[in-house]
Design an enzyme around this catalytic site. Structure first.
Site, mmCIF file in Angstrom:
data_model
loop_
_atom_site.group_PDB
_atom_site.id
_atom_site.type_symbol
_atom_site.label_atom_id
_atom_site.label_comp_id
_atom_site.label_asym_id
_atom_site.label_seq_id
_atom_site.Cartn_x
_atom_site.Cartn_y
_atom_site.Cartn_z
ATOM 1 N N HIS A 295 0.767 -1.278 -0.133
ATOM 2 C CA HIS A 295 -0.179 0.043 0.006
ATOM 3 C C HIS A 295 0.839 1.179 0.089
ATOM 4 O O HIS A 295 1.547 1.506 0.902
ATOM 5 C CB HIS A 295 -0.664 -0.078 1.358
ATOM 6 C CG HIS A 295 -2.163 0.856 1.007
ATOM 7 N ND1 HIS A 295 -2.042 2.251 0.928
ATOM 8 C CD2 HIS A 295 -3.371 0.516 1.399
ATOM 9 C CE1 HIS A 295 -3.454 2.800 0.803
ATOM 10 N NE2 HIS A 295 -4.152 1.606 1.091
ATOM 11 N N GLY A 296 0.821 1.917 -0.988
ATOM 12 C CA GLY A 296 1.707 3.367 -1.183
ATOM 13 C C GLY A 296 0.848 4.263 -0.360
ATOM 14 O O GLY A 296 -0.252 4.074 0.262
#
Length: 263
Positions: free
Chosen positions: A63-64
């Protein structure tokens, strides 16, 4: 263009017949979003052949700070595969004004273990980020922040679904989180369960999504054992495809030149 026109005609026809009233709008949004990814980030996908043309599949991704790579992957999959990736999102999205219809159209839900198993059992593609908002806000240099979570492994075992690890190069260079004062942001997140650390960026860095080899659940495997294999698979994708430490300038130069990787 002929293929796109034919696909659009078929999908709009399906929408009018009410089999999926969101199909037409979803396809048009995907075309716009895919074009945005190509123009702004030179977006690419490697390993899309690991997504099945039919049948169930669980995507596990890093997850950025802002998961624009998953938006791009959803759009590309709709256009290329004609399939929707159903997404598990954080509950705070339901509170964001104007997001209700988007969540409904793209089937983004908070999800439970049982509801995720049901989605996969209906032969859909489902995506989950075990790190979630915590990983988005506090991951340092592409560190996986999954803790002892095993729900995603329980989902894969319960649905007997292959797992495809997903990672996008430079996703943390596209958007960055203001880390100082981190203790304050952590405290606020723990109390409010809402991402409070400011995010900045939108830099036109090179983004390339990698889909790894499918991980197949083994008979008699425990959720903990499968979770460990999944985490190792995704960590391997990061290790093989991301230059560390991440640098915005290097990621920007990646649009025009990619330096040879040193072993």
């Amino acid at each position: 263009m002929g293929i796109l026109r034919r696909n659009l005609y078929n999908i709009l026809h399906e929408s009018l017949e009410q089999r999926d009233p969101w199909a037409g709008g979803r396809y048009l949004i995907s075309l716009v979003w895919d074009a945005h990814g190509y123009i702004w980030h030179g977006y690419e996908v490697q390993g899309i052949e690991h997504l099945p043309d039919s049948g169930r599949c669980l995507l596990i991704y890093y997850h950025g700070a802002i998961p624009i790579d998953i938006y791009y992957l959803v759009a590309r999959t709709i256009i290329v595969k004609g399939r929707l990736i159903h997404c598990v999102g954080d509950r705070f999205l339901e509170k964001v004004p104007g997001w209700g219809h988007i969540l409904e159209a793209f089937d983004i839900t908070a999800g439970t273990v049982s509801s995720c198993i049901k989605t996969l059992s209906e032969d859909h593609i489902l995506s989950i980020s075990p790190g979630g908002v915590r990983e988005a806000q506090f991951s340092d240099n592409y560190q996986l922040l999954w803790g002892n979570r095993t729900g995603y492994a329980k989902v894969a075992l319960g649905a007997n679904a292959p797992i495809v690890p997903v990672f996008t190069e430079n996703i943390r260079e596209a958007f960055r989180v203001v880390s100082w004062p981190q203790r304050l942001w952590v405290m606020l997140y723990e109390k409010l369960r809402f991402p409070c650390a400011p995010v900045y960026g939108g830099f036109p860095v090179k983004l390339r999504t990698h889909l790894g080899e499918p991980i197949i659940p083994r008979p008699g495997e425990s959720p903990e054992e499968l979770a460990e294999r999944i985490q190792e698979g995704l960590a391997g994708l990061i290790r093989d495809n991301q230059r560390l430490p991440g640098r915005i300038l290097r990621a920007l130069l990646g649009r025009v030149y990619e330096a040879p990787r040193q072993n």
